[in-house]
Design a protein around this motif. Structure first.
Motif, PDB file in Angstrom:
ATOM      1  N   GLY A 214       0.841  -1.194   0.000  1.00  0.00           N
ATOM      2  CA  GLY A 214       0.000   0.000   0.000  1.00  0.00           C
ATOM      3  C   GLY A 214       0.878   1.247   0.000  1.00  0.00           C
ATOM      4  N   THR A 215       0.496   2.247   0.777  1.00  0.00           N
ATOM      5  CA  THR A 215       1.252   3.497   0.854  1.00  0.00           C
ATOM      6  C   THR A 215       2.294   3.412   1.958  1.00  0.00           C
ATOM      7  OG1 THR A 215      -0.665   4.755   0.098  1.00  0.00           O
ATOM      8  CG2 THR A 215       1.083   5.985   1.208  1.00  0.00           C
ATOM      9  N   ILE A 216       3.521   3.785   1.621  1.00  0.00           N
ATOM     10  CA  ILE A 216       4.621   3.777   2.592  1.00  0.00           C
ATOM     11  C   ILE A 216       4.874   5.212   3.043  1.00  0.00           C
ATOM     12  CG2 ILE A 216       7.088   3.334   2.933  1.00  0.00           C
ATOM     13  CD1 ILE A 216       6.819   1.050   0.898  1.00  0.00           C
ATOM     14  N   GLN A 217       4.821   5.434   4.353  1.00  0.00           N
ATOM     15  CA  GLN A 217       5.095   6.766   4.899  1.00  0.00           C
ATOM     16  C   GLN A 217       6.602   6.907   5.147  1.00  0.00           C
ATOM     17  OE1 GLN A 217       2.231   5.026   6.204  1.00  0.00           O
ATOM     18  NE2 GLN A 217       1.047   6.288   4.793  1.00  0.00           N
ATOM     19  N   VAL A 218       7.176   7.939   4.571  1.00  0.00           N
ATOM     20  CA  VAL A 218       8.608   8.207   4.711  1.00  0.00           C
ATOM     21  C   VAL A 218       8.783   9.509   5.497  1.00  0.00           C
ATOM     22  CG1 VAL A 218      10.808   8.473   3.517  1.00  0.00           C
ATOM     23  CG2 VAL A 218       8.957   7.153   2.454  1.00  0.00           C
ATOM     24  N   VAL A 219       9.397   9.396   6.669  1.00  0.00           N
ATOM     25  CA  VAL A 219       9.652  10.567   7.508  1.00  0.00           C
ATOM     26  C   VAL A 219      11.041  11.108   7.181  1.00  0.00           C
ATOM     27  CG1 VAL A 219       9.912  11.433   9.862  1.00  0.00           C
ATOM     28  CG2 VAL A 219       8.173   9.717   9.355  1.00  0.00           C
ATOM     29  N   VAL A 220      11.105  12.384   6.805  1.00  0.00           N
ATOM     30  CA  VAL A 220      12.380  13.047   6.519  1.00  0.00           C
ATOM     31  C   VAL A 220      12.603  14.105   7.593  1.00  0.00           C
ATOM     32  CG1 VAL A 220      13.728  14.363   4.855  1.00  0.00           C
ATOM     33  CG2 VAL A 220      12.074  12.668   4.052  1.00  0.00           C
ATOM     34  N   ASP A 221      13.601  13.876   8.426  1.00  0.00           N
ATOM     35  CA  ASP A 221      13.897  14.775   9.549  1.00  0.00           C
ATOM     36  C   ASP A 221      15.059  15.689   9.168  1.00  0.00           C
ATOM     37  OD1 ASP A 221      14.105  15.972  12.006  1.00  0.00           O
ATOM     38  OD2 ASP A 221      14.223  14.108  13.146  1.00  0.00           O
ATOM     39  N   LEU A 222      14.763  16.988   9.032  1.00  0.00           N
ATOM     40  CA  LEU A 222      15.787  17.983   8.697  1.00  0.00           C
ATOM     41  C   LEU A 222      16.345  18.537  10.007  1.00  0.00           C
ATOM     42  CD1 LEU A 222      13.743  19.849   5.939  1.00  0.00           C
ATOM     43  CD2 LEU A 222      15.454  18.059   5.596  1.00  0.00           C
ATOM     44  N   HIS A 223      17.561  18.155  10.327  1.00  0.00           N
ATOM     45  CA  HIS A 223      18.170  18.563  11.588  1.00  0.00           C
ATOM     46  C   HIS A 223      18.751  19.977  11.478  1.00  0.00           C
ATOM     47  CE1 HIS A 223      17.655  14.459  12.951  1.00  0.00           C
ATOM     48  NE2 HIS A 223      18.249  14.034  11.842  1.00  0.00           N
ATOM     49  N   PRO A 224      18.978  20.634  12.610  1.00  0.00           N
ATOM     50  CA  PRO A 224      19.545  21.989  12.571  1.00  0.00           C
ATOM     51  C   PRO A 224      20.879  22.010  11.829  1.00  0.00           C
ATOM     52  CG  PRO A 224      18.714  21.494  14.761  1.00  0.00           C
ATOM     53  CD  PRO A 224      18.645  20.212  13.989  1.00  0.00           C
ATOM     54  N   PRO A 225      21.091  23.001  10.969  1.00  0.00           N
ATOM     55  CA  PRO A 225      22.366  23.122  10.250  1.00  0.00           C
ATOM     56  C   PRO A 225      23.532  23.299  11.216  1.00  0.00           C
ATOM     57  CG  PRO A 225      20.683  24.483   9.234  1.00  0.00           C
ATOM     58  CD  PRO A 225      20.102  24.009  10.533  1.00  0.00           C
ATOM     59  N   MET A 226      24.691  22.815  10.802  1.00  0.00           N
ATOM     60  CA  MET A 226      25.902  22.875  11.620  1.00  0.00           C
ATOM     61  C   MET A 226      26.930  23.802  10.990  1.00  0.00           C
ATOM     62  SD  MET A 226      26.384  18.851  12.633  1.00  0.00           S
ATOM     63  CE  MET A 226      25.169  17.973  13.634  1.00  0.00           C
ATOM     64  N   ASN A 227      27.534  24.621  11.815  1.00  0.00           N
ATOM     65  CA  ASN A 227      28.612  25.507  11.368  1.00  0.00           C
ATOM     66  C   ASN A 227      29.939  24.765  11.502  1.00  0.00           C
ATOM     67  OD1 ASN A 227      30.567  27.464  10.986  1.00  0.00           O
ATOM     68  ND2 ASN A 227      29.527  29.026  12.212  1.00  0.00           N
ATOM     69  N   PRO A 228      30.653  24.531  10.402  1.00  0.00           N
ATOM     70  CA  PRO A 228      31.907  23.761  10.477  1.00  0.00           C
ATOM     71  C   PRO A 228      32.963  24.408  11.370  1.00  0.00           C
ATOM     72  CG  PRO A 228      31.652  24.798   8.326  1.00  0.00           C
ATOM     73  CD  PRO A 228      30.347  24.950   9.032  1.00  0.00           C
ATOM     74  N   GLN A 229      32.877  25.737  11.561  1.00  0.00           N
ATOM     75  CA  GLN A 229      33.853  26.408  12.414  1.00  0.00           C
ATOM     76  C   GLN A 229      33.725  25.999  13.887  1.00  0.00           C
ATOM     77  OE1 GLN A 229      33.240  30.625  11.540  1.00  0.00           O
ATOM     78  NE2 GLN A 229      34.887  30.571  10.028  1.00  0.00           N
ATOM     79  N   ALA A 230      32.606  25.368  14.224  1.00  0.00           N
ATOM     80  CA  ALA A 230      32.399  24.927  15.603  1.00  0.00           C
ATOM     81  C   ALA A 230      33.083  23.590  15.888  1.00  0.00           C
ATOM     82  CB  ALA A 230      30.907  24.821  15.895  1.00  0.00           C
ATOM     83  N   PHE A 231      33.740  23.015  14.876  1.00  0.00           N
ATOM     84  CA  PHE A 231      34.354  21.697  15.030  1.00  0.00           C
ATOM     85  C   PHE A 231      35.857  21.777  14.749  1.00  0.00           C
ATOM     86  CE2 PHE A 231      29.935  21.180  13.980  1.00  0.00           C
ATOM     87  CZ  PHE A 231      29.494  20.241  14.900  1.00  0.00           C
ATOM     88  N   ALA A 232      36.600  20.981  15.505  1.00  0.00           N
ATOM     89  CA  ALA A 232      38.058  21.024  15.402  1.00  0.00           C
ATOM     90  C   ALA A 232      38.583  20.330  14.150  1.00  0.00           C
ATOM     91  CB  ALA A 232      38.676  20.385  16.644  1.00  0.00           C
ATOM     92  N   SER A 233      37.819  19.378  13.633  1.00  0.00           N
ATOM     93  CA  SER A 233      38.297  18.622  12.473  1.00  0.00           C
ATOM     94  C   SER A 233      37.120  18.078  11.673  1.00  0.00           C
ATOM     95  CB  SER A 233      39.175  17.448  12.928  1.00  0.00           C
ATOM     96  OG  SER A 233      38.384  16.483  13.624  1.00  0.00           O
ATOM     97  N   ARG A 234      37.416  17.589  10.488  1.00  0.00           N
ATOM     98  CA  ARG A 234      36.370  16.996   9.648  1.00  0.00           C
ATOM     99  C   ARG A 234      35.795  15.748  10.314  1.00  0.00           C
ATOM    100  NH1 ARG A 234      40.500  14.459   5.120  1.00  0.00           N
ATOM    101  NH2 ARG A 234      40.589  12.357   6.005  1.00  0.00           N
ATOM    102  N   LYS A 235      36.636  15.016  11.061  1.00  0.00           N
ATOM    103  CA  LYS A 235      36.147  13.816  11.741  1.00  0.00           C
ATOM    104  C   LYS A 235      35.139  14.175  12.827  1.00  0.00           C
ATOM    105  CE  LYS A 235      40.076  10.790  10.806  1.00  0.00           C
ATOM    106  NZ  LYS A 235      41.128   9.903  11.358  1.00  0.00           N
TER     107      LYS A 235
END
Length: 262
Positions: A214-235
């Protein structure tokens, strides 16, 4: 689980109608006005999604920053139809996607950036993504690097998060959850059927299988954007994105579907 061959036949008929009706328009627009063609392409993808019976439930707000690096979990080619419906960005995909039947053609015409994910080619891939970001084009990345079964999130590779660090581009994590079936919570055994992660099942056979439901419900959760400057590394940035996406999957399964659909 109840299935309907008649429903699958009807849906494949609709898919054929959409393909024959919209493809000439899509192809023409891409030739004469590529930006307009891309916008029509989102409508095209949305039409395909509706034909196969996937209802979209969007939570949160899409990042307004230009460009944005959108990062999402990945369990099926249907994810492309889901995100391609409303996210104005280019997909970043492994080179194998270009060979997928029909979906590869759609992905290519929607301006997908194909990346060789082998270790020796990572640097070239990063430079290619930076070129698009410099042109203020947002990107959609699947950091797992492959499809999962939809019940868990695979570890995020951190290599391509380097482009966000280098260019100070906002990162928005997104969780895609195949959470419901005809308005009821998705049974655990069916979650894995929604995903396309086994090399033993070809795409058309998988599509035929899910088209019988039948119909499949797909939930798409858009999380708050992240500022890369707030992190020490890409990891660190990759880890924080992974945790946000993982939390979204857990919450989607834990909350009543009726509450998420309201």
């Amino acid at each position: 689980m109840p299935r309907s061959t008649g429903l699958a036949v009807w849906r494949f008929f609709l898919i054929t109608v959409v393909f024959l009706t919209y493809t000439p328009i899509y192809w023409t627009l891409l030739k004469i006005n590529k930006p307009l063609g891309f916008r029509f392409g989102r409508f095209y993808l949305s039409s395909w999604r509706k034909c196969i019976g996937h209802q979209l439930i969007i939570k949160g707000e899409l990042s307004k920053a230009t460009p944005t690096l959108f990062v999402s979990n990945h369990s099926s080619y249907v994810d492309i139809l889901i995100l391609g419906t409303f996210v104005p960005a280019r997909f970043v995909a492994k080179t194998e996607v270009a060979k997928w039947p029909i979906m590869g053609w759609l992905a290519t015409n929607q301006g997908t950036i194909y990346i060789d994910r082998s270790r020796n080619a990572i640097a070239d891939g990063t430079e290619k993504l930076i070129e698009y970001l410099d042109q203020k084009e947002s990107l959609i990345l699947f950091p797992e690097g492959t499809t999962s079964d939809g019940c868990q999130i695979l570890p995020f590779g951190s290599s391509f998060f380097d482009v966000a660090m280098k260019k100070n581009v906002v990162v928005q994590p997104i969780t895609i959850t195949y959470a419901g079936w005809d308005g009821l919570p998705m049974p655990h055994v069916m979650r894995k059927f929604c995903g396309w992660f086994s090399p033993d099942i070809d795409m058309v056979s998988h599509l035929w299988s899910i088209a019988q439901w039948g119909t499949i419900q797909v939930v798409v959760d858009l999380h708050p954007p992240m500022n890369p400057q707030a992190f020490a590394s890409r990891k660190d940035l990759a880890r924080a994105s992974f945790e946000a996406v993982q939390k979204g999957l857990v919450n989607a399964f834990a909350k009543p579907l009726s509450e998420q659909m309201s």
